[in-house]
Design a protein around this motif. Structure first.
Motif, PDB file in Angstrom:
ATOM      1  N   VAL A  72       0.864  -1.182   0.000  1.00 10.63           N
ATOM      2  CA  VAL A  72       0.000   0.000   0.000  1.00 10.63           C
ATOM      3  C   VAL A  72       0.902   1.234   0.000  1.00 10.63           C
ATOM      4  O   VAL A  72       1.773   1.372   0.856  1.00 10.63           O
ATOM      5  CB  VAL A  72      -0.934   0.016   1.227  1.00 10.63           C
ATOM      6  CG1 VAL A  72      -1.725   1.314   1.291  1.00 10.63           C
ATOM      7  CG2 VAL A  72      -1.855  -1.196   1.201  1.00 10.63           C
ATOM      8  N   ALA A  73       0.707   2.093  -0.977  1.00 15.38           N
ATOM      9  CA  ALA A  73       1.527   3.297  -1.081  1.00 15.38           C
ATOM     10  C   ALA A  73       0.704   4.436  -1.662  1.00 15.38           C
ATOM     11  O   ALA A  73      -0.139   4.232  -2.534  1.00 15.38           O
ATOM     12  CB  ALA A  73       2.740   3.041  -1.971  1.00 15.38           C
ATOM     13  N   VAL A  74       0.972   5.642  -1.170  1.00 14.09           N
ATOM     14  CA  VAL A  74       0.359   6.855  -1.692  1.00 14.09           C
ATOM     15  C   VAL A  74       1.483   7.854  -1.947  1.00 14.09           C
ATOM     16  O   VAL A  74       2.367   8.037  -1.096  1.00 14.09           O
ATOM     17  CB  VAL A  74      -0.670   7.447  -0.701  1.00 14.09           C
ATOM     18  CG1 VAL A  74      -1.221   8.772  -1.203  1.00 14.09           C
ATOM     19  CG2 VAL A  74      -1.792   6.447  -0.455  1.00 14.09           C
ATOM     20  N   HIS A  75       1.452   8.470  -3.103  1.00 11.60           N
ATOM     21  CA  HIS A  75       2.487   9.436  -3.441  1.00 11.60           C
ATOM     22  C   HIS A  75       2.527  10.530  -2.379  1.00 11.60           C
ATOM     23  O   HIS A  75       1.471  10.980  -1.906  1.00 11.60           O
ATOM     24  CB  HIS A  75       2.214  10.042  -4.828  1.00 11.60           C
ATOM     25  CG  HIS A  75       3.399  10.764  -5.365  1.00 11.60           C
ATOM     26  ND1 HIS A  75       3.712  12.061  -5.001  1.00 11.60           N
ATOM     27  CD2 HIS A  75       4.375  10.356  -6.216  1.00 11.60           C
ATOM     28  CE1 HIS A  75       4.816  12.430  -5.611  1.00 11.60           C
ATOM     29  NE2 HIS A  75       5.250  11.412  -6.358  1.00 11.60           N
ATOM     30  N   PRO A  76       3.732  10.977  -1.982  1.00 12.57           N
ATOM     31  CA  PRO A  76       3.829  12.021  -0.952  1.00 12.57           C
ATOM     32  C   PRO A  76       2.982  13.266  -1.244  1.00 12.57           C
ATOM     33  O   PRO A  76       2.451  13.883  -0.315  1.00 12.57           O
ATOM     34  CB  PRO A  76       5.323  12.364  -0.934  1.00 12.57           C
ATOM     35  CG  PRO A  76       5.995  11.093  -1.357  1.00 12.57           C
ATOM     36  CD  PRO A  76       5.067  10.490  -2.390  1.00 12.57           C
ATOM     37  N   SER A  77       2.813  13.615  -2.508  1.00 12.12           N
ATOM     38  CA  SER A  77       2.007  14.792  -2.855  1.00 12.12           C
ATOM     39  C   SER A  77       0.528  14.612  -2.534  1.00 12.12           C
ATOM     40  O   SER A  77      -0.222  15.587  -2.485  1.00 12.12           O
ATOM     41  CB  SER A  77       2.153  15.114  -4.351  1.00 12.12           C
ATOM     42  OG  SER A  77       1.589  14.077  -5.148  1.00 12.12           O
ATOM     43  N   HIS A  78       0.113  13.363  -2.314  1.00  9.71           N
ATOM     44  CA  HIS A  78      -1.298  13.081  -2.059  1.00  9.71           C
ATOM     45  C   HIS A  78      -1.549  12.457  -0.683  1.00  9.71           C
ATOM     46  O   HIS A  78      -2.674  12.060  -0.377  1.00  9.71           O
ATOM     47  CB  HIS A  78      -1.838  12.158  -3.155  1.00  9.71           C
ATOM     48  CG  HIS A  78      -2.077  12.874  -4.444  1.00  9.71           C
ATOM     49  ND1 HIS A  78      -1.074  13.421  -5.208  1.00  9.71           N
ATOM     50  CD2 HIS A  78      -3.225  13.157  -5.085  1.00  9.71           C
ATOM     51  CE1 HIS A  78      -1.589  13.993  -6.275  1.00  9.71           C
ATOM     52  NE2 HIS A  78      -2.900  13.857  -6.229  1.00  9.71           N
ATOM     53  N   GLN A  79      -0.524  12.370   0.136  1.00 13.97           N
ATOM     54  CA  GLN A  79      -0.697  11.811   1.473  1.00 13.97           C
ATOM     55  C   GLN A  79      -1.475  12.786   2.354  1.00 13.97           C
ATOM     56  O   GLN A  79      -1.478  13.989   2.114  1.00 13.97           O
ATOM     57  CB  GLN A  79       0.665  11.470   2.082  1.00 13.97           C
ATOM     58  CG  GLN A  79       1.310  10.289   1.393  1.00 13.97           C
ATOM     59  CD  GLN A  79       2.700   9.966   1.910  1.00 13.97           C
ATOM     60  OE1 GLN A  79       3.200  10.582   2.840  1.00 13.97           O
ATOM     61  NE2 GLN A  79       3.341   8.982   1.288  1.00 13.97           N
ATOM     62  N   GLY A  80      -2.159  12.233   3.348  1.00  9.72           N
ATOM     63  CA  GLY A  80      -2.938  13.057   4.258  1.00  9.72           C
ATOM     64  C   GLY A  80      -4.321  13.412   3.746  1.00  9.72           C
ATOM     65  O   GLY A  80      -5.023  14.214   4.359  1.00  9.72           O
ATOM     66  N   ARG A  81      -4.729  12.805   2.642  1.00 12.68           N
ATOM     67  CA  ARG A  81      -6.044  13.098   2.049  1.00 12.68           C
ATOM     68  C   ARG A  81      -7.021  11.925   2.188  1.00 12.68           C
ATOM     69  O   ARG A  81      -8.095  11.950   1.616  1.00 12.68           O
ATOM     70  CB  ARG A  81      -5.887  13.439   0.576  1.00 12.68           C
ATOM     71  CG  ARG A  81      -5.002  14.627   0.311  1.00 12.68           C
ATOM     72  CD  ARG A  81      -4.904  14.919  -1.157  1.00 12.68           C
ATOM     73  NE  ARG A  81      -3.877  15.901  -1.442  1.00 12.68           N
ATOM     74  CZ  ARG A  81      -3.673  16.420  -2.634  1.00 12.68           C
ATOM     75  NH1 ARG A  81      -4.428  16.075  -3.658  1.00 12.68           N
ATOM     76  NH2 ARG A  81      -2.717  17.295  -2.825  1.00 12.68           N
ATOM     77  N   GLY A  82      -6.611  10.876   2.904  1.00 15.46           N
ATOM     78  CA  GLY A  82      -7.492   9.729   3.094  1.00 15.46           C
ATOM     79  C   GLY A  82      -7.385   8.662   2.018  1.00 15.46           C
ATOM     80  O   GLY A  82      -8.119   7.672   2.047  1.00 15.46           O
ATOM     81  N   ILE A  83      -6.473   8.828   1.076  1.00 13.98           N
ATOM     82  CA  ILE A  83      -6.345   7.862  -0.016  1.00 13.98           C
ATOM     83  C   ILE A  83      -5.846   6.516   0.500  1.00 13.98           C
ATOM     84  O   ILE A  83      -6.392   5.466   0.149  1.00 13.98           O
ATOM     85  CB  ILE A  83      -5.419   8.411  -1.132  1.00 13.98           C
ATOM     86  CG1 ILE A  83      -6.048   9.657  -1.750  1.00 13.98           C
ATOM     87  CG2 ILE A  83      -5.163   7.342  -2.192  1.00 13.98           C
ATOM     88  CD1 ILE A  83      -5.121  10.426  -2.682  1.00 13.98           C
ATOM     89  N   GLY A  84      -4.816   6.527   1.341  1.00 13.98           N
ATOM     90  CA  GLY A  84      -4.298   5.270   1.898  1.00 13.98           C
ATOM     91  C   GLY A  84      -5.356   4.544   2.705  1.00 13.98           C
ATOM     92  O   GLY A  84      -5.525   3.327   2.584  1.00 13.98           O
ATOM     93  N   LYS A  85      -6.087   5.292   3.513  1.00 14.64           N
ATOM     94  CA  LYS A  85      -7.184   4.716   4.302  1.00 14.64           C
ATOM     95  C   LYS A  85      -8.212   4.066   3.377  1.00 14.64           C
ATOM     96  O   LYS A  85      -8.680   2.957   3.633  1.00 14.64           O
ATOM     97  CB  LYS A  85      -7.831   5.810   5.138  1.00 14.64           C
ATOM     98  CG  LYS A  85      -9.010   5.367   5.946  1.00 14.64           C
ATOM     99  CD  LYS A  85      -9.607   6.541   6.705  1.00 14.64           C
ATOM    100  CE  LYS A  85     -10.883   6.134   7.390  1.00 14.64           C
ATOM    101  NZ  LYS A  85     -11.526   7.263   8.072  1.00 14.64           N
ATOM    102  N   ASP A  86      -8.548   4.745   2.284  1.00 15.54           N
ATOM    103  CA  ASP A  86      -9.538   4.211   1.352  1.00 15.54           C
ATOM    104  C   ASP A  86      -9.019   2.986   0.602  1.00 15.54           C
ATOM    105  O   ASP A  86      -9.784   2.052   0.342  1.00 15.54           O
ATOM    106  CB  ASP A  86      -9.982   5.289   0.360  1.00 15.54           C
ATOM    107  CG  ASP A  86     -10.844   6.366   1.009  1.00 15.54           C
ATOM    108  OD1 ASP A  86     -11.348   6.145   2.133  1.00 15.54           O
ATOM    109  OD2 ASP A  86     -11.019   7.428   0.386  1.00 15.54           O
TER     110      ASP A  86
END
Length: 143
Positions: A72-86
């Motif tokens: 599971v990975a989310v680009h640093p530019s998009h972290q903190g937006r709930g994408i990883g959680k989703d």
């Protein structure tokens, strides 16, 4: 932010996925290795923002006993937006019905996964291709 979600690995740009992992603590993963790993996984999840791959994850599962969520990975530019959680929520939902859902986490990310209901296992053990590197990265201890 209008994200596009894809569960199939059809059409995935493996070079873009490799670059995503290099941009995160996941490190180096070759295009060929990613194509094989995601191709052999029962569930996958890819997240795009305006056509750019910004998140991914997968689960190996046997359909009855165990589903193992990983990568599971989310680009640093998009972290903190709930994408990883989703991503995790979608993989957990797809894994429902298995007796156990196991998640492998990068050291330091455990609090994030605890918030999603995961608990530390007391009995998990591993053999890594490069045991010394796994010890160095904090993935396993020497005992």
């Amino acid at each position: 932010m209008a994200l596009q979600w894809q569960e199939s690995s059809n059409g995935v740009d493996w070079a873009a996925l490799s670059a995503l992992y290099r941009a995160t603590p996941m490190g180096e993963k070759t295009e060929a290795d990613l194509a094989t790993a995601f191709g052999n996984s029962r569930y996958g999840c890819f997240v795009y923002d305006d056509g750019r791959l910004v998140g991914a994850g997968r689960a190996l599962a046997d359909g009855i006993d165990c589903s193992y969520i990983c990568d599971v990975a989310v680009h640093p530019s998009h972290q903190g937006r709930g994408i990883g959680k989703d991503i995790v929520a979608r993989l957990v939902e797809r894994s429902r019905g298995h007796k156990k859902i196991i998640l492998y986490a990068v050291p330091g990310t455990e609090p994030f996964y605890r918030k999603l209901g995961f608990k530390r296992m007391a009995t998990a053990m591993a053999i890594f291709k490069d045991q010394a590197q796994a010890v160095e990265r904090g993935l396993v201890d020497e005992t």
